[in-house]
Design an enzyme around this catalytic site. Structure first.
Site, short mmCIF file in Angstrom:
data_model
loop_
_atom_site.label_atom_id
_atom_site.label_comp_id
_atom_site.label_asym_id
_atom_site.label_seq_id
_atom_site.Cartn_x
_atom_site.Cartn_y
_atom_site.Cartn_z
N GLY A 29 2.18 -6.04 -12.01
CA GLY A 29 2.39 -7.12 -11.06
C GLY A 29 2.52 -8.47 -11.75
N SER A 30 2.78 -9.49 -10.95
CA SER A 30 3.04 -10.82 -11.51
C SER A 30 1.81 -11.42 -12.18
CB SER A 30 3.55 -11.75 -10.40
OG SER A 30 2.62 -11.83 -9.33
N THR A 31 0.62 -11.18 -11.62
CA THR A 31 -0.59 -11.71 -12.25
C THR A 31 -0.88 -10.97 -13.54
OG1 THR A 31 -1.44 -12.18 -10.03
CG2 THR A 31 -3.00 -12.34 -11.84
N GLY A 82 -4.33 -6.65 -10.89
CA GLY A 82 -4.39 -7.58 -9.76
C GLY A 82 -4.73 -6.85 -8.47
N ASP A 84 -3.71 -7.06 -3.96
CA ASP A 84 -3.04 -7.72 -2.84
C ASP A 84 -4.06 -8.30 -1.87
OD1 ASP A 84 -0.32 -7.04 -3.67
OD2 ASP A 84 -0.91 -4.98 -3.24
N GLY A 95 -0.82 -2.02 -4.51
CA GLY A 95 0.41 -1.24 -4.35
C GLY A 95 1.60 -2.04 -3.90
N GLY A 96 1.44 -3.37 -3.85
CA GLY A 96 2.58 -4.21 -3.51
C GLY A 96 3.73 -4.04 -4.48
N GLY A 97 3.40 -3.66 -5.72
CA GLY A 97 4.42 -3.40 -6.73
C GLY A 97 4.83 -1.95 -6.83
N GLU A 103 -1.71 3.29 -11.13
CA GLU A 103 -2.81 2.33 -11.28
C GLU A 103 -4.15 3.01 -11.05
OE1 GLU A 103 -0.46 -1.76 -9.93
OE2 GLU A 103 -1.62 -0.65 -8.46
#
Length: 220
Positions: A29-31, A82, A84, A95-97, A103
């Protein structure tokens, strides 16, 4: 501070939780990308990383951080990822990604889960963020109907997304997850469900929360 600045702040702070000479578990993820970038500065002090997705693997390798296969590792001291959403007990929606299954596999190897997130991810009760569920394609409609019957949730297939495992993601809205462990246990038993994005069995031990005042450390 912007959201990106908060992510960079906690990504940098997470490096302090990586023991010298260790193999570190890396989420997606982005973080987490901010953490990977910060990890590159100490890559000579670690043995390598275990990655939860193709995207993270590519970023780690591009920065010269060795990526080990899961079969080469029995235990890891820490998994950095990270969330959500994260509740007051350290339970998370992830699981947004679309990498939730891998994971959870890597998290299962870890002695400690360190969650990195900006303050917007902290909630009292989870469910505002759509709950991701990885499903075998032929079971998508069946699982979606079951969410409606069991929890009153509305499940939709995430368009244009196929997981690294070749499956689909359902995003379920309209949930109020008062008992994350019970829901995780039940949904994981439904035929066709590969993994539900509730992390209650593999909850965070620590959350590094990015706030305008700096990094806030939550211990669970």
């Amino acid at each position: 501070m912007t959201q990106d600045e908060l992510k960079a702040l906690v990504g940098q702070a997470a490096v302090a939780y990586v023991p010298d000479g260790s193999v570190v578990g890396v989420g997606t993820g982005s973080t987490v990308n901010c953490f990977i970038d910060a990890l590159a500065a100490i890559k000579d002090r670690i043995a390598g990383a275990v990655s939860s997705s193709v995207r993270s693997t590519e970023r780690l390798q591009a920065l010269g951080i060795p990526v080990l296969d899961l079969s080469q590792v029995e235990r890891i001291p820490v998994y950095i990822d990270g969330a959500d959403e994260i509740d007051p007990r350290g339970h998370m929606i992830k699981g947004g990604g679309a990498a939730l299954t891998r994971e959870k596999i890597v998290a299962d190897l870890a002695e400690r889960f360190v969650c990195i997130a900006d303050a917007s991810k902290r909630v009292d009760v989870m469910g505002r963020f759509p709950l991701p569920v990885e499903v075998i394609p032929m079971a998508a409609a069946q699982v979606a109907r079951r969410f409606g019957a069991a929890y009153g949730g509305l499940a939709r297939v995430r368009e244009g997304v196929v997981t690294d495992n070749g499956n689909l993601i359902l995003d379920v809205t309209g949930l109020h997850i008062a008992d994350p462990l019970a829901m995780e246990t039940e949904v994981n038993q439904w035929p066709g469900v590969v993994c539900v994005g509730i992390f209650a069995r593999h909850k965070a031990a620590v959350c590094l929360l990015g706030t305008p005042e700096g990094v806030r450390t939550l211990n669970f």
